[in-house]
Motif scaffolding. Structure first.
Motif, PDB file in Angstrom:
ATOM      1  N   TRP A 140       5.715   0.662  -8.272  1.00  0.00           N
ATOM      2  CA  TRP A 140       5.686  -0.787  -8.033  1.00  0.00           C
ATOM      3  C   TRP A 140       4.914  -1.535  -9.104  1.00  0.00           C
ATOM      4  O   TRP A 140       4.637  -2.730  -8.982  1.00  0.00           O
ATOM      5  N   ALA A 141       4.609  -0.807 -10.198  1.00  0.00           N
ATOM      6  CA  ALA A 141       3.960  -1.483 -11.314  1.00  0.00           C
ATOM      7  C   ALA A 141       4.980  -2.353 -12.060  1.00  0.00           C
ATOM      8  O   ALA A 141       6.183  -2.094 -12.027  1.00  0.00           O
ATOM      9  N   GLU A 142       4.476  -3.353 -12.734  1.00  0.00           N
ATOM     10  CA  GLU A 142       5.356  -4.233 -13.493  1.00  0.00           C
ATOM     11  C   GLU A 142       6.065  -3.444 -14.588  1.00  0.00           C
ATOM     12  O   GLU A 142       5.441  -2.679 -15.324  1.00  0.00           O
ATOM     13  N   GLY A 143       7.354  -3.607 -14.673  1.00  0.00           N
ATOM     14  CA  GLY A 143       8.128  -2.892 -15.688  1.00  0.00           C
ATOM     15  C   GLY A 143       8.488  -1.482 -15.304  1.00  0.00           C
ATOM     16  O   GLY A 143       8.922  -0.693 -16.167  1.00  0.00           O
ATOM     17  N   ALA A 144       8.308  -1.091 -14.022  1.00  0.00           N
ATOM     18  CA  ALA A 144       8.651   0.263 -13.583  1.00  0.00           C
ATOM     19  C   ALA A 144      10.128   0.529 -13.804  1.00  0.00           C
ATOM     20  O   ALA A 144      10.969  -0.362 -13.647  1.00  0.00           O
ATOM     21  N   ALA A 145      10.444   1.778 -14.189  1.00  0.00           N
ATOM     22  CA  ALA A 145      11.834   2.130 -14.492  1.00  0.00           C
ATOM     23  C   ALA A 145      12.748   1.903 -13.290  1.00  0.00           C
ATOM     24  O   ALA A 145      13.879   1.436 -13.440  1.00  0.00           O
ATOM     25  N   LEU A 146      12.273   2.236 -12.109  1.00  0.00           N
ATOM     26  CA  LEU A 146      13.058   2.032 -10.879  1.00  0.00           C
ATOM     27  C   LEU A 146      12.083   1.585  -9.787  1.00  0.00           C
ATOM     28  O   LEU A 146      11.475   2.414  -9.106  1.00  0.00           O
ATOM     29  N   PRO A 147      11.898   0.279  -9.608  1.00  0.00           N
ATOM     30  CA  PRO A 147      10.890  -0.224  -8.659  1.00  0.00           C
ATOM     31  C   PRO A 147      11.214   0.179  -7.218  1.00  0.00           C
ATOM     32  O   PRO A 147      12.373   0.214  -6.805  1.00  0.00           O
ATOM     33  N   LEU A 148      10.157   0.479  -6.452  1.00  0.00           N
ATOM     34  CA  LEU A 148      10.272   0.707  -5.018  1.00  0.00           C
ATOM     35  C   LEU A 148       9.735  -0.518  -4.295  1.00  0.00           C
ATOM     36  O   LEU A 148       8.953  -1.303  -4.851  1.00  0.00           O
ATOM     37  N   ARG A 149      10.116  -0.657  -3.024  1.00  0.00           N
ATOM     38  CA  ARG A 149       9.689  -1.825  -2.265  1.00  0.00           C
ATOM     39  C   ARG A 149       8.179  -1.810  -2.070  1.00  0.00           C
ATOM     40  O   ARG A 149       7.594  -0.810  -1.650  1.00  0.00           O
ATOM     41  N   GLN A 150       7.539  -2.946  -2.400  1.00  0.00           N
ATOM     42  CA  GLN A 150       6.086  -3.063  -2.312  1.00  0.00           C
ATOM     43  C   GLN A 150       5.600  -2.815  -0.889  1.00  0.00           C
ATOM     44  O   GLN A 150       4.603  -2.121  -0.659  1.00  0.00           O
ATOM     45  N   GLY A 151       6.339  -3.330   0.101  1.00  0.00           N
ATOM     46  CA  GLY A 151       5.914  -3.157   1.492  1.00  0.00           C
ATOM     47  C   GLY A 151       5.947  -1.698   1.912  1.00  0.00           C
ATOM     48  O   GLY A 151       5.034  -1.223   2.598  1.00  0.00           O
ATOM     49  N   PHE A 152       6.981  -0.995   1.506  1.00  0.00           N
ATOM     50  CA  PHE A 152       7.077   0.424   1.842  1.00  0.00           C
ATOM     51  C   PHE A 152       5.932   1.202   1.198  1.00  0.00           C
ATOM     52  O   PHE A 152       5.285   2.045   1.842  1.00  0.00           O
ATOM     53  N   CYS A 153       5.653   0.934  -0.091  1.00  0.00           N
ATOM     54  CA  CYS A 153       4.587   1.645  -0.800  1.00  0.00           C
ATOM     55  C   CYS A 153       3.228   1.380  -0.172  1.00  0.00           C
ATOM     56  O   CYS A 153       2.404   2.297  -0.022  1.00  0.00           O
ATOM     57  N   SER A 154       2.967   0.123   0.198  1.00  0.00           N
ATOM     58  CA  SER A 154       1.688  -0.200   0.820  1.00  0.00           C
ATOM     59  C   SER A 154       1.547   0.463   2.182  1.00  0.00           C
ATOM     60  O   SER A 154       0.481   0.987   2.530  1.00  0.00           O
ATOM     61  N   LYS A 155       2.629   0.472   2.944  1.00  0.00           N
ATOM     62  CA  LYS A 155       2.611   1.044   4.293  1.00  0.00           C
ATOM     63  C   LYS A 155       2.317   2.543   4.258  1.00  0.00           C
ATOM     64  O   LYS A 155       1.577   3.059   5.115  1.00  0.00           O
ATOM     65  N   HIS A 156       2.882   3.239   3.282  1.00  0.00           N
ATOM     66  CA  HIS A 156       2.763   4.694   3.246  1.00  0.00           C
ATOM     67  C   HIS A 156       1.825   5.201   2.146  1.00  0.00           C
ATOM     68  O   HIS A 156       1.764   6.406   1.896  1.00  0.00           O
ATOM     69  N   GLY A 157       1.078   4.318   1.501  1.00  0.00           N
ATOM     70  CA  GLY A 157       0.114   4.736   0.483  1.00  0.00           C
ATOM     71  C   GLY A 157       0.743   5.378  -0.736  1.00  0.00           C
ATOM     72  O   GLY A 157       0.190   6.323  -1.311  1.00  0.00           O
ATOM     73  N   VAL A 158       1.883   4.852  -1.149  1.00  0.00           N
ATOM     74  CA  VAL A 158       2.613   5.426  -2.288  1.00  0.00           C
ATOM     75  C   VAL A 158       2.142   4.789  -3.592  1.00  0.00           C
ATOM     76  O   VAL A 158       2.197   3.565  -3.746  1.00  0.00           O
ATOM     77  N   GLU A 159       1.666   5.595  -4.513  1.00  0.00           N
ATOM     78  CA  GLU A 159       1.244   5.118  -5.829  1.00  0.00           C
ATOM     79  C   GLU A 159       1.943   5.850  -6.967  1.00  0.00           C
ATOM     80  O   GLU A 159       1.741   5.509  -8.130  1.00  0.00           O
ATOM     81  N   SER A 160       2.717   6.894  -6.634  1.00  0.00           N
ATOM     82  CA  SER A 160       3.503   7.585  -7.664  1.00  0.00           C
ATOM     83  C   SER A 160       4.786   8.086  -7.030  1.00  0.00           C
ATOM     84  O   SER A 160       4.839   8.351  -5.823  1.00  0.00           O
ATOM     85  N   LEU A 217      10.004  12.284  -4.324  1.00  0.00           N
ATOM     86  CA  LEU A 217       8.668  12.738  -3.947  1.00  0.00           C
ATOM     87  C   LEU A 217       7.701  11.586  -4.106  1.00  0.00           C
ATOM     88  O   LEU A 217       7.641  10.946  -5.170  1.00  0.00           O
ATOM     89  N   LEU A 218       6.920  11.324  -3.069  1.00  0.00           N
ATOM     90  CA  LEU A 218       5.997  10.195  -3.056  1.00  0.00           C
ATOM     91  C   LEU A 218       4.578  10.702  -2.849  1.00  0.00           C
ATOM     92  O   LEU A 218       4.344  11.641  -2.092  1.00  0.00           O
ATOM     93  N   GLY A 219       3.608  10.070  -3.534  1.00  0.00           N
ATOM     94  CA  GLY A 219       2.239  10.526  -3.388  1.00  0.00           C
ATOM     95  C   GLY A 219       1.245   9.547  -3.957  1.00  0.00           C
ATOM     96  O   GLY A 219       1.607   8.454  -4.411  1.00  0.00           O
ATOM     97  N   PRO A 220      -0.051   9.919  -3.969  1.00  0.00           N
ATOM     98  CA  PRO A 220      -1.091   9.059  -4.531  1.00  0.00           C
ATOM     99  C   PRO A 220      -1.018   9.049  -6.054  1.00  0.00           C
ATOM    100  O   PRO A 220      -0.265   9.802  -6.676  1.00  0.00           O
ATOM    101  N   ALA A 221      -1.876   8.229  -6.651  1.00  0.00           N
ATOM    102  CA  ALA A 221      -1.823   8.054  -8.103  1.00  0.00           C
ATOM    103  C   ALA A 221      -2.185   9.320  -8.855  1.00  0.00           C
ATOM    104  O   ALA A 221      -1.697   9.562  -9.952  1.00  0.00           O
ATOM    105  N   ASP A 222      -3.064  10.167  -8.268  1.00  0.00           N
ATOM    106  CA  ASP A 222      -3.528  11.352  -8.999  1.00  0.00           C
ATOM    107  C   ASP A 222      -2.610  12.550  -8.822  1.00  0.00           C
ATOM    108  O   ASP A 222      -2.928  13.651  -9.227  1.00  0.00           O
ATOM    109  N   THR A 223      -1.453  12.344  -8.160  1.00  0.00           N
ATOM    110  CA  THR A 223      -0.516  13.458  -7.991  1.00  0.00           C
ATOM    111  C   THR A 223       0.070  13.817  -9.349  1.00  0.00           C
ATOM    112  O   THR A 223       0.641  12.975 -10.027  1.00  0.00           O
ATOM    113  N   SER A 224      -0.109  15.038  -9.748  1.00  0.00           N
ATOM    114  CA  SER A 224       0.424  15.497 -11.031  1.00  0.00           C
ATOM    115  C   SER A 224       0.931  16.909 -10.860  1.00  0.00           C
ATOM    116  O   SER A 224       0.677  17.564  -9.846  1.00  0.00           O
TER     117      SER A 224
END
Length: 587
Positions: A263-283, A301-308
């Protein structure tokens, strides 16, 4: 090199390479360094933590050392070792200002030695040796030996990491095999997706999973399932109607196999901001579901920002997506699935026929084996009985008096013949049991009498090894059993206890009634049974490699006799601490 130094090298080699725990390896290293550099008062080892190094192991003052932290930016001596990756020795710190003044004052350091432990071209840790107020005057030979010890520890640690990596790889392969097996037997889309999610959410690859199916007529992705796993909790699933994407993408627009902020600006394939906020999706990371060169869906696959993930982890995700695609394809194509079921059924019928034929062949072979054992035992018992009778005649001086040496030899021969007859009788009973011809003679019996008979028969063996034998149980308990056979079981258990219990050891027979059953425990404090050997202990003809000799059928035969009585024979054992065999019989 002195004899003592050579012994240190040998001991270090043996001990370190027998350890698979890093803490043990480092402790052995520290102890060995302390034994070699006897002039040192404190030997310690520091391991990397963040930008610096934390105290880990030492020969003394453990509580103090583990609180110590070396910051290379502040510790000039340590930074020099890191920069050069070489050993450094300051024989007189008074003339050298590289040592931290606080540490120098607190420990009254007069001289110090530092040795780096290098793994994969990085300084993994550092060993230090210093005094408490008296210069060490370490020789060059001592420094070289200390470096060798540190290098040996490095090899052991590298081996540890390689071993752990191999274990992880094997476990990963097993997980993939298990996943493949479960997917292959899944019969609905929901089952396939759940199994896929369990594989994907293992080892923190993601915290949730979104599945889309591709609809070819409309060329769109249809939301199917959203699954979430948290820690050790079960997966929570529901059919999803909410949309993941800000807009429905074409397959050609999906960035595959790369993690990004959805959901960052310029993301290759944006996801819905509401869905990401609801489920804690950052990557997010997308994997195509492709089978037979045809895309049937999309895994996200959805996860926090530090998922690598490492390249190996990404490859595992790719494999799981391929397995999932194949399973989904099978589920959705019912006609192909029906055909596969018919084919599998035919193969199973053929395999079952072959298995039945194999069972018949095995039964025939078993009957031949039992017949051979029985025939051979009968053939052997007749001449051996004759030999025993001849020896008895000679021992009774019927044909003339024998001298002391001759009598000793004859007594040894008599004992060996008796032992051989006992083994032949065991084989005969074993053959009868295997062919179903062993009949039990039932009678109502006072159990304490059976125990007394068994103990009395083996009493010379206990006396020979000066072992304590103790029987505990309530007299008068009556049990319906085959007296001779149960006595034989007790003799087998007591004989084993005698064999595997050292001189002056302790053997106990404890019996009591519990819930309509008689439980008889034969307990010893002998050498015990190695854990790796325990699953095989009741296997026919199996013998633990412990120096004792026998046919290897005693425990197997005893277990089958117990089961013929409607009971069981179990055991518990701890290597070096003894064993307890428990016979359970219905009263």
């Amino acid at each position: 090199m002195s004899t003592a130094q050579l012994r240190n090298v040998i001991d270090m080699t043996k001990v370190i390479h027998s350890r698979f725990d890093i803490a043990e390896i480092i402790q052995v290293l520290v102890n060995t360094l302390a034994a070699e550099i006897t002039q040192a008062d404190l030997v310690s080892f520091f391991v990397r933590e963040g930008r610096g190094y934390r105290g880990f192991k030492c020969n003394i003052l453990h509580d103090v050392v583990v609180q110590q932290y070396i910051d290379p930016e502040l510790d000039v001596f340590a930074r020099g070792i890191l920069d050069t990756r070489r050993t450094d020795y300051i024989p007189h710190v008074a003339a050298d200002d590289r040592i931290d003044s606080t540490k120098k004052k607190n420990f009254d350091i007069q001289s110090i030695l530092g040795i780096p432990l290098i793994l994969d071209d990085e300084v993994w840790g550092m060993a230090f040796a210093h005094d408490f107020g008296r210069p060490m005057n370490i020789t060059r030979e001592q420094i070289e030996l200390a470096e060798a010890f540190v290098s040996m520890a490095g090899v052991a640690i590298r081996n540890h990491y390689m071993f752990e990596q191999k274990k992880r790889w094997i476990q990963q392969q097993q997980n993939l095999l298990d996943l493949s097996g479960r997917l292959s037997v899944s019969t609905t889309i929901e089952q396939v997706v759940k199994v896929c999610a369990e594989g994907m959410l293992q080892e923190d690859r993601a915290t949730s999973l979104f599945v889309h199916l591709y609809d070819e007529p409309t060329e769109s992705l249809r939301p199917l399932f959203h699954g979430t796993g948290s820690g050790q909790e079960a997966l929570f699933w529901r059919e999803s109607s909410e949309e993941l994407f800000e807009r429905i993408p074409r397959l050609s627009e999906v960035p595959y196999m790369e993690r990004y902020n959805p959901w960052a600006e310029g993301a290759a394939l944006p996801l819905r901001q509401g869905f990401c906020s609801k489920h804690g999706v950052e990557s997010a990371m997308h994997l195509p579901l492709i089978t037979k060169d045809r895309t049937i869906g999309l895994l996200t696959l959805l996860g926090p920002a530090d998922t690598s993930g490492t390249p190996e982890e990404l490859e595992v995700c790719k494999l799981i997506s391929e397995l999932t695609a194949a399973a989904l394809s099978n589920v959705m194509h019912t006609a192909q699935l029906d055909q596969a079921v018919k084919l599998s059924t035919s193969e199973l019928v053929q395999a079952n026929m072959k298995l039945e034929e194999l069972v018949r062949e095995l039964r025939s072979a078993d009957e031949i084996k039992n017949g051979f054992i029985s025939s051979l035992s009968h053939e052997l018992r007749t001449p051996i009985t004759s030999i025993k009778g001849t020896i008895d005649i000679l021992l009774r001086d019927i044909l003339g008096e024998v001298n002391r040496e001759q009598r000793e030899l004859l007594q040894m021969a008599a004992g060996s013949v008796t032992h051989l007859l006992e083994q032949i009788n065991d084989l005969l009973d074993f053959a009868k049991l295997g062919s179903g011809r062993l009949d039990l003679t039932w009678s109502e019996t006072a159990f304490d009498e059976v125990v007394k008979e068994a103990v009395t028969m083996l009493e010379p063996l206990f006396l020979k090894k000066e072992q304590q034998i103790r029987v505990m149980g309530r007299p008068g308990i009556r049990v319906r059993l085959d007296r001779l056979r149960i006595r034989q079981v007790l003799i087998n258990l007591l004989s084993n206890a005698n064999k595997f219990t050292p001189h002056y050891g302790r053997i106990e027979v404890v019996y009591e009634e519990q819930d309509g059953m008689l439980k008889v425990a034969v307990r010893d404090n002998g050498i015990g049974i190695p854990h790796s050997k325990q699953p095989l202990i009741f296997t026919k003809f199996y013998q633990v490699d412990n120096g004792a000799h026998g046919t290897g059928i005693g425990l197997s035969f005893s277990k089958e006799l117990a089961e013929l009585h409607g009971g069981c024979l179990t055991f518990e054992s701890l290597e070096g601490a003894g064993s307890t065999f428990t016979l359970t019989l219905p009263i």
